[in-house]
Design a protein around this motif. Structure first.
Motif, PDB file in Angstrom:
ATOM      1  N   ALA A 161      43.389  36.822  32.518  1.00  0.00           N
ATOM      2  CA  ALA A 161      43.294  37.806  32.174  1.00  0.00           C
ATOM      3  C   ALA A 161      44.460  38.053  32.254  1.00  0.00           C
ATOM      4  O   ALA A 161      45.060  37.825  33.587  1.00  0.00           O
ATOM      5  CB  ALA A 161      42.201  38.107  33.517  1.00  0.00           C
ATOM      6  N   GLY A 170      45.668  36.792  37.980  1.00  0.00           N
ATOM      7  CA  GLY A 170      47.159  35.778  38.519  1.00  0.00           C
ATOM      8  C   GLY A 170      47.609  36.681  39.794  1.00  0.00           C
ATOM      9  O   GLY A 170      46.777  37.290  40.546  1.00  0.00           O
ATOM     10  N   ILE A 196      43.798  44.336  30.046  1.00  0.00           N
ATOM     11  CA  ILE A 196      42.753  45.281  29.997  1.00  0.00           C
ATOM     12  C   ILE A 196      43.819  46.234  29.252  1.00  0.00           C
ATOM     13  O   ILE A 196      45.302  46.643  29.465  1.00  0.00           O
ATOM     14  CB  ILE A 196      42.559  45.506  31.523  1.00  0.00           C
ATOM     15  CG1 ILE A 196      41.684  44.439  32.460  1.00  0.00           C
ATOM     16  CG2 ILE A 196      41.904  47.106  31.718  1.00  0.00           C
ATOM     17  CD1 ILE A 196      41.748  44.454  33.072  1.00  0.00           C
ATOM     18  N   SER A 251      51.140  48.714  32.735  1.00  0.00           N
ATOM     19  CA  SER A 251      50.556  47.799  32.047  1.00  0.00           C
ATOM     20  C   SER A 251      49.161  47.480  33.337  1.00  0.00           C
ATOM     21  O   SER A 251      48.564  47.055  33.344  1.00  0.00           O
ATOM     22  CB  SER A 251      50.515  46.769  31.287  1.00  0.00           C
ATOM     23  OG  SER A 251      51.771  45.637  31.797  1.00  0.00           O
ATOM     24  N   LEU A 274      47.422  46.105  36.203  1.00  0.00           N
ATOM     25  CA  LEU A 274      46.322  46.748  37.942  1.00  0.00           C
ATOM     26  C   LEU A 274      46.562  45.929  39.323  1.00  0.00           C
ATOM     27  O   LEU A 274      46.845  45.232  38.812  1.00  0.00           O
ATOM     28  CB  LEU A 274      44.791  47.251  37.247  1.00  0.00           C
ATOM     29  CG  LEU A 274      44.575  47.519  36.478  1.00  0.00           C
ATOM     30  CD1 LEU A 274      44.896  47.570  34.816  1.00  0.00           C
ATOM     31  CD2 LEU A 274      42.877  48.165  35.984  1.00  0.00           C
TER      32      LEU A 274
HETATM   33  N1  SAH Z   1      53.611  41.643  37.674  1.00  0.00           N
HETATM   34  C1  SAH Z   1      52.483  40.477  37.308  1.00  0.00           C
HETATM   35  C2  SAH Z   1      51.169  41.071  37.379  1.00  0.00           C
HETATM   36  C3  SAH Z   1      49.970  40.879  37.921  1.00  0.00           C
HETATM   37  S1  SAH Z   1      48.727  41.555  38.746  1.00  0.00           S
HETATM   38  C4  SAH Z   1      52.440  40.200  35.766  1.00  0.00           C
HETATM   39  O1  SAH Z   1      53.627  40.557  35.235  1.00  0.00           O
HETATM   40  O2  SAH Z   1      52.267  39.653  35.301  1.00  0.00           O
HETATM   41  C5  SAH Z   1      47.907  40.303  39.125  1.00  0.00           C
HETATM   42  C6  SAH Z   1      46.634  40.257  38.402  1.00  0.00           C
HETATM   43  O3  SAH Z   1      46.130  41.467  37.559  1.00  0.00           O
HETATM   44  C7  SAH Z   1      47.343  40.421  36.978  1.00  0.00           C
HETATM   45  O4  SAH Z   1      47.870  38.498  36.947  1.00  0.00           O
HETATM   46  C8  SAH Z   1      46.106  39.716  36.104  1.00  0.00           C
HETATM   47  O5  SAH Z   1      45.236  38.618  35.528  1.00  0.00           O
HETATM   48  C9  SAH Z   1      45.400  41.035  35.999  1.00  0.00           C
HETATM   49  N2  SAH Z   1      45.995  42.144  35.279  1.00  0.00           N
HETATM   50  C10 SAH Z   1      46.698  42.989  35.818  1.00  0.00           C
HETATM   51  N3  SAH Z   1      46.842  44.140  34.789  1.00  0.00           N
HETATM   52  C11 SAH Z   1      46.168  43.702  33.845  1.00  0.00           C
HETATM   53  C12 SAH Z   1      45.808  43.750  32.864  1.00  0.00           C
HETATM   54  N4  SAH Z   1      46.099  45.083  31.864  1.00  0.00           N
HETATM   55  N5  SAH Z   1      45.029  42.930  31.771  1.00  0.00           N
HETATM   56  C13 SAH Z   1      44.372  41.689  32.375  1.00  0.00           C
HETATM   57  N6  SAH Z   1      44.347  41.689  33.638  1.00  0.00           N
HETATM   58  C14 SAH Z   1      45.215  42.336  34.497  1.00  0.00           C
END
Ligand code: SAH
Length: 258
Positions: free
Chosen positions: A80, A117, A137, A144, A146
């Motif tokens: 994800a 992540g 998502i 973007s 969550l």
């Molecule tokens: N700042 C990070 C986001 C971390 S959010 C970046 O730039 O990648 C923590 C985790 O939540 C992400 O690694 C992912 O696994 C999940 N997540 C958050 N938003 C998401 C989205 N829109 N779609 C899919 N996974 C998401």
């Protein structure tokens, strides 16, 4: 189906997110929580407080040092991530992920994992490249990302809806099973390792100038969803290539010396 779905969190830094994830999972009927190299206390009071009633998932959570160990037995791994990558990986919407799960989980040996992540930096390209697909998502493009536990909630919900919908229908079209069990993550990693060594041996691949060769080959093979018989055939082909190239090298050596 939900009993074959593992949630894997990489490098989590806030215990509240571990508790929040446990709660989201328990609400949706998931139980298998695995943590890879967490950067915070796992079993402490903060994660238990946020789990509010789903504490048992936190207590039962296994901790591993690497993603390989966490998903070694898995036959379908989905990462994800909020970010689109430079080398795009096969993408799934949350709904498409749910729709694919019943057939992915149908084989007896099947085990699926959803990988999340770090709060600050998400998943690395290398981690995503160990997954069959990338689930995104569809959020506001200007905002973007969550919260980690919220992302787990959304995807776990889609998986639950798919599982409820699949209860009365066969797991596969016509109820026909695939003839061989899927290859596991461990099998795939051993294959990629063998493939890379062989490509170096036959001078196709220069590890000092790798470009994106291995990532592209990973993407190709991940997309085709190899079963265990196909895996044996591919390993056999590589073994035959190794044998020929070594025989040739010996021959050249011999000719050169003679
Ligand atoms: N700042 C990070 C986001 C971390 S959010 C970046 O730039 O990648 C923590 C985790 O939540 C992400 O690694 C992912 O696994 C999940 N997540 C958050 N938003 C998401 C989205 N829109 N779609 C899919 N996974 C998401």
């Amino acid at each position: 189906m939900l009993d074959k779905l593992r949630i894997v969190l990489i490098g989590t830094s806030h215990p509240g997110n571990i508790g929040g994830t446990a709660r989201a999972m328990h609400n949706m009927g998931l139980a298998d929580l695995v943590l890879v190299a967490p950067r915070c206390e796992v079993y402490g009071s903060e994660s238990h407080a946020r789990a509010s009633g789903a504490d048992v998932l936190v207590s039962n959570a296994k901790v591993y040092a690497t993603l390989e160990e966490a998903v070694g037995d898995c036959t379908f791994v989905v990462g994800a991530s909020a970010r689109v990558r430079h080398l795009p990986w096969p993408m799934l919407t949350p709904r498409a992920l749910g729709e694919r799960l019943p057939s992915e989980c149908a084989p007896e040996a099947a085990q699926a994992a959803l990988v999340f992540g770090r709060e600050d930096s998400g998943m690395t390209n290398g981690e995503l490249q160990r997954c069959h697909a990338h689930v995104h998502i569809p959020t506001n493009p200007d905002f973007s990302s969550l919260n980690l536990a919220a992302a787990v909630q959304v995807l776990a919900y889609e998986c639950r809806i798919a599982a409820l919908g699949a209860e009365d229908s066969p797991d596969t079209p016509f109820g026909v099973e695939w003839d061989n069990p899927p290859a596991s993550h461990d099998d795939l990693e051993r294959f990629f390792d063998h493939l890379e060594r062989t490509l170096i041996e036959i001078d196709f691949h220069d590890p000092d100038n790798p470009r994106q060769l291995m990532a592209r080959l990973r993407r190709l093979f991940m997309r085709s969803h190899i079963d265990s018989m196909e895996m044996n055939i591919l390993r056999g082909i590589l073994g035959a290539v190794n044998k020929q190239s070594r025989a040739l090298a010996r021959q050249e050596n011999h000719d050169g010396n003679g």
